[in-house]
Motif scaffolding. Structure first.
Motif, mmCIF file in Angstrom:
data_model
loop_
_atom_site.group_PDB
_atom_site.id
_atom_site.type_symbol
_atom_site.label_atom_id
_atom_site.label_comp_id
_atom_site.label_asym_id
_atom_site.label_seq_id
_atom_site.Cartn_x
_atom_site.Cartn_y
_atom_site.Cartn_z
ATOM 1 N N ILE A 1 0.832 -1.196 0.000
ATOM 2 C CA ILE A 1 0.000 0.000 0.000
ATOM 3 C C ILE A 1 0.871 1.252 0.000
ATOM 4 O O ILE A 1 1.835 1.361 0.773
ATOM 5 C CB ILE A 1 -0.921 0.014 1.235
ATOM 6 C CG1 ILE A 1 -1.935 -1.135 1.157
ATOM 7 C CG2 ILE A 1 -1.631 1.353 1.364
ATOM 8 C CD1 ILE A 1 -2.958 -0.985 0.055
ATOM 9 N N ARG A 2 0.529 2.196 -0.866
ATOM 10 C CA ARG A 2 1.177 3.498 -0.912
ATOM 11 C C ARG A 2 0.084 4.544 -1.130
ATOM 12 O O ARG A 2 -1.076 4.197 -1.368
ATOM 13 C CB ARG A 2 2.208 3.583 -2.041
ATOM 14 C CG ARG A 2 1.617 3.278 -3.414
ATOM 15 C CD ARG A 2 2.652 3.355 -4.518
ATOM 16 N NE ARG A 2 3.103 4.707 -4.760
ATOM 17 C CZ ARG A 2 2.512 5.552 -5.598
ATOM 18 N NH1 ARG A 2 1.448 5.178 -6.289
ATOM 19 N NH2 ARG A 2 2.973 6.770 -5.772
ATOM 20 N N TRP A 3 0.461 5.820 -1.045
ATOM 21 C CA TRP A 3 -0.474 6.898 -1.311
ATOM 22 C C TRP A 3 -0.405 7.287 -2.782
ATOM 23 O O TRP A 3 0.680 7.430 -3.348
ATOM 24 C CB TRP A 3 -0.164 8.107 -0.433
ATOM 25 C CG TRP A 3 -0.482 7.886 1.010
ATOM 26 C CD1 TRP A 3 0.345 7.390 1.960
ATOM 27 C CD2 TRP A 3 -1.732 8.158 1.653
ATOM 28 N NE1 TRP A 3 -0.296 7.319 3.176
ATOM 29 C CE2 TRP A 3 -1.580 7.788 3.019
ATOM 30 C CE3 TRP A 3 -2.961 8.664 1.234
ATOM 31 C CZ2 TRP A 3 -2.605 7.921 3.951
ATOM 32 C CZ3 TRP A 3 -3.985 8.794 2.161
ATOM 33 C CH2 TRP A 3 -3.807 8.427 3.496
ATOM 34 N N SER B 1 -2.978 1.785 -4.367
ATOM 35 C CA SER B 1 -2.699 3.164 -3.974
ATOM 36 C C SER B 1 -3.904 3.769 -3.283
ATOM 37 O O SER B 1 -5.027 3.715 -3.811
ATOM 38 C CB SER B 1 -2.327 4.003 -5.204
ATOM 39 O OG SER B 1 -1.159 3.500 -5.825
ATOM 40 N N LEU C 1 -9.298 1.988 2.422
ATOM 41 C CA LEU C 1 -8.282 1.055 2.912
ATOM 42 C C LEU C 1 -8.910 -0.059 3.744
ATOM 43 O O LEU C 1 -8.488 -1.216 3.660
ATOM 44 C CB LEU C 1 -7.230 1.808 3.733
ATOM 45 C CG LEU C 1 -6.032 0.981 4.219
ATOM 46 C CD1 LEU C 1 -5.324 0.315 3.047
ATOM 47 C CD2 LEU C 1 -5.047 1.843 5.001
ATOM 48 N N TYR D 1 2.159 -4.448 3.614
ATOM 49 C CA TYR D 1 3.240 -3.469 3.602
ATOM 50 C C TYR D 1 2.643 -2.080 3.382
ATOM 51 O O TYR D 1 1.733 -1.894 2.555
ATOM 52 C CB TYR D 1 4.235 -3.801 2.485
ATOM 53 C CG TYR D 1 5.177 -2.668 2.138
ATOM 54 C CD1 TYR D 1 6.388 -2.520 2.798
ATOM 55 C CD2 TYR D 1 4.841 -1.743 1.144
ATOM 56 C CE1 TYR D 1 7.245 -1.474 2.477
ATOM 57 C CE2 TYR D 1 5.688 -0.697 0.830
ATOM 58 C CZ TYR D 1 6.892 -0.563 1.496
ATOM 59 O OH TYR D 1 7.732 0.473 1.193
ATOM 60 N N TYR D 2 3.166 -1.111 4.115
ATOM 61 C CA TYR D 2 2.721 0.283 3.953
ATOM 62 C C TYR D 2 3.922 1.192 3.803
ATOM 63 O O TYR D 2 4.903 1.089 4.549
ATOM 64 C CB TYR D 2 1.896 0.728 5.160
ATOM 65 C CG TYR D 2 1.674 2.220 5.218
ATOM 66 C CD1 TYR D 2 0.729 2.838 4.398
ATOM 67 C CD2 TYR D 2 2.430 3.029 6.074
ATOM 68 C CE1 TYR D 2 0.541 4.218 4.442
ATOM 69 C CE2 TYR D 2 2.239 4.411 6.120
ATOM 70 C CZ TYR D 2 1.298 4.997 5.306
ATOM 71 O OH TYR D 2 1.113 6.356 5.342
ATOM 72 N N SER D 3 3.836 2.121 2.852
ATOM 73 C CA SER D 3 4.858 3.152 2.673
ATOM 74 C C SER D 3 4.167 4.504 2.727
ATOM 75 O O SER D 3 3.210 4.762 1.985
ATOM 76 C CB SER D 3 5.569 2.986 1.331
ATOM 77 O OG SER D 3 6.444 4.065 1.087
ATOM 78 N N SER E 1 3.493 8.818 9.086
ATOM 79 C CA SER E 1 2.655 8.497 10.247
ATOM 80 C C SER E 1 2.936 9.527 11.339
ATOM 81 O O SER E 1 3.991 10.154 11.360
ATOM 82 C CB SER E 1 2.957 7.090 10.762
ATOM 83 O OG SER E 1 4.290 7.006 11.245
ATOM 84 N N LEU F 1 -1.936 7.157 9.788
ATOM 85 C CA LEU F 1 -1.237 7.127 8.503
ATOM 86 C C LEU F 1 -1.652 8.338 7.675
ATOM 87 O O LEU F 1 -2.833 8.679 7.613
ATOM 88 C CB LEU F 1 -1.576 5.841 7.744
ATOM 89 C CG LEU F 1 -1.443 4.514 8.506
ATOM 90 C CD1 LEU F 1 -1.768 3.343 7.578
ATOM 91 C CD2 LEU F 1 -0.055 4.361 9.110
ATOM 92 N N TRP G 1 -4.557 3.911 12.309
ATOM 93 C CA TRP G 1 -3.959 2.602 12.100
ATOM 94 C C TRP G 1 -4.608 1.512 12.942
ATOM 95 O O TRP G 1 -4.731 0.369 12.494
ATOM 96 C CB TRP G 1 -2.465 2.653 12.387
ATOM 97 C CG TRP G 1 -1.861 1.277 12.420
ATOM 98 C CD1 TRP G 1 -1.361 0.614 13.502
ATOM 99 C CD2 TRP G 1 -1.725 0.376 11.318
ATOM 100 N NE1 TRP G 1 -0.927 -0.643 13.150
ATOM 101 C CE2 TRP G 1 -1.143 -0.811 11.806
ATOM 102 C CE3 TRP G 1 -2.057 0.449 9.963
ATOM 103 C CZ2 TRP G 1 -0.876 -1.907 10.994
ATOM 104 C CZ3 TRP G 1 -1.789 -0.646 9.145
ATOM 105 C CH2 TRP G 1 -1.203 -1.800 9.667
ATOM 106 N N LEU H 1 5.830 -1.939 8.014
ATOM 107 C CA LEU H 1 5.474 -0.523 7.938
ATOM 108 C C LEU H 1 6.728 0.328 7.741
ATOM 109 O O LEU H 1 7.567 0.421 8.639
ATOM 110 C CB LEU H 1 4.755 -0.090 9.218
ATOM 111 C CG LEU H 1 3.531 -0.917 9.632
ATOM 112 C CD1 LEU H 1 2.911 -0.350 10.898
ATOM 113 C CD2 LEU H 1 2.500 -0.981 8.515
#
Length: 320
Positions: free
Chosen positions: A38-40, A71, A86, A107-109, A112, A122, A136, A154
């Motif tokens: 997961i990303r923005w 995303s 999400l 996985y998160y990028s 935070s 997040l 979160w 994370l």
């Protein structure tokens, strides 16, 4: 002595679990592994995007895991709320084969911070609109209630402040830092790149040994001082540096750390070697009903060196 009637299905299922575990050269405890990265959507940092792609490639090509990259949309786009979006994506991810023989890797990028309720939140940037942030604890609760083992990775700071619980199986979390700003000293995606490098190195080694989440954390912990020094060559002495965080939640204290190992798909099981010694262990059972999950859980933790196992019985009591 013939086995007791009525247990054919249980015996066949248990034998299938044993054969599947022993078929892999890496002795994986899982028949399937899925990864959600997961990303923005509004994060346009090219270095971050490249690091995520390399991690996805490692999981897919070196470990044969099923990989999805998604995303998080901006809050204004199509009136989609990031938290709601999400939550739905994670719920669907967990619901797909939520079984004890399946591993879920999340996985998160991104960024935070700690909000006014002292919860990890997040966000897409340090200055993001609070209305678009994602609490979160709401997301982690999905994994706490899952049947599958879950590994949460994370690439952000994590603030372990709220009560957590796991009803069954194992939940482990690795974060880039424990509540301090690691980006200033490490740079963005240093955690992801180090993680990818460790996973890729282990997967191609000639000796077949899985990577436990606990060992992965210790490797990252030892790497951080060197990574920080390389990122800050002008500083002769770094007085302080962040450390990666590791957290483990288990439904029972007997479960070991999650193992990451390449899966074998479409290949026949390895034939057992005719050499080697054999040992038989007989158990006398109580009147409680058989629990397939409990027996399979125990067998997934078989020690190294076992090449073949056969499930027989149950028989009438032969203990004297």
């Amino acid at each position: 002595m013939p086995p007791l009637p009525g247990f054919d299905a249980f015996r066949a299922d248990l034998q299938g679990s044993v054969d599947r575990i022993l078929a892999s050269a890496f002795r994986s405890r899982y028949a399937k592994a899925s990864v959600l990265l997961i990303r923005w959507q509004e994060d346009e940092d090219a270095g971050v995007q490249n690091a995520i792609q390399e991690l996805a490639k490692t999981f897919h090509e070196d470990y044969n895991y099923i990989v999805h990259i998604r995303s998080i949309p901006a809050s204004s786009e199509d009136s989609r709320n990031p938290w709601l979006w999400l939550s739905q994506v994670v719920a669907d991810f967990i619901a797909d084969h939520d079984q004890r023989d399946c591993l879920k890797v999340f996985y998160y990028s991104g960024y935070s911070y700690l909000d006014g309720d002292r919860d990890t939140v997040l966000a897409s940037s340090r200055h993001a609109d609070p209305a678009s942030a994602v609490r979160w604890s709401d997301i982690q609760r999905f994994f706490e209630n899952a049947r599958s083992d879950a590994l949460l990775l994370l690439d952000c700071a994590y603030y372990p402040t709220y009560t957590t619980a796991r009803r069954q199986g194992m939940l482990e979390l690795l974060a880039a830092s424990a509540g301090e700003d690691h980006v200033e000293l490490l740079g963005r995606s240093a955690f992801t790149r180090a993680l990818t490098d460790q996973l890729r190195t282990r997967a191609v080694q000639p000796f077949k040994e899985p990577f436990s989440a606990a060992e992965l954390h210790s490797k990252l912990l030892s790497l951080y001082p060197r990574l920080i020094q390389e990122q800050n060559p002008e500083k002769e002495v770094v007085a302080r540096f962040p450390t990666p965080l590791s957290m483990q939640l288990s439904g029972t204290k007997l479960l070991p750390s999650i193992l990451l190992a390449p899966l074998q798909h479409g290949e026949p099981p390895r034939p057992p070697s005719p050499s080697g010694s054999q040992i038989s262990i007989t158990f006398r059972l109580g009147d409680e009903p058989f629990s397939m999950d409990s027996w399979a859980e125990w067998l997934r933790s078989m020690p190294e060196g076992i090449r073949e196992a056969r499930v027989d019985g149950p028989y009438q009591n032969t203990f004297q």
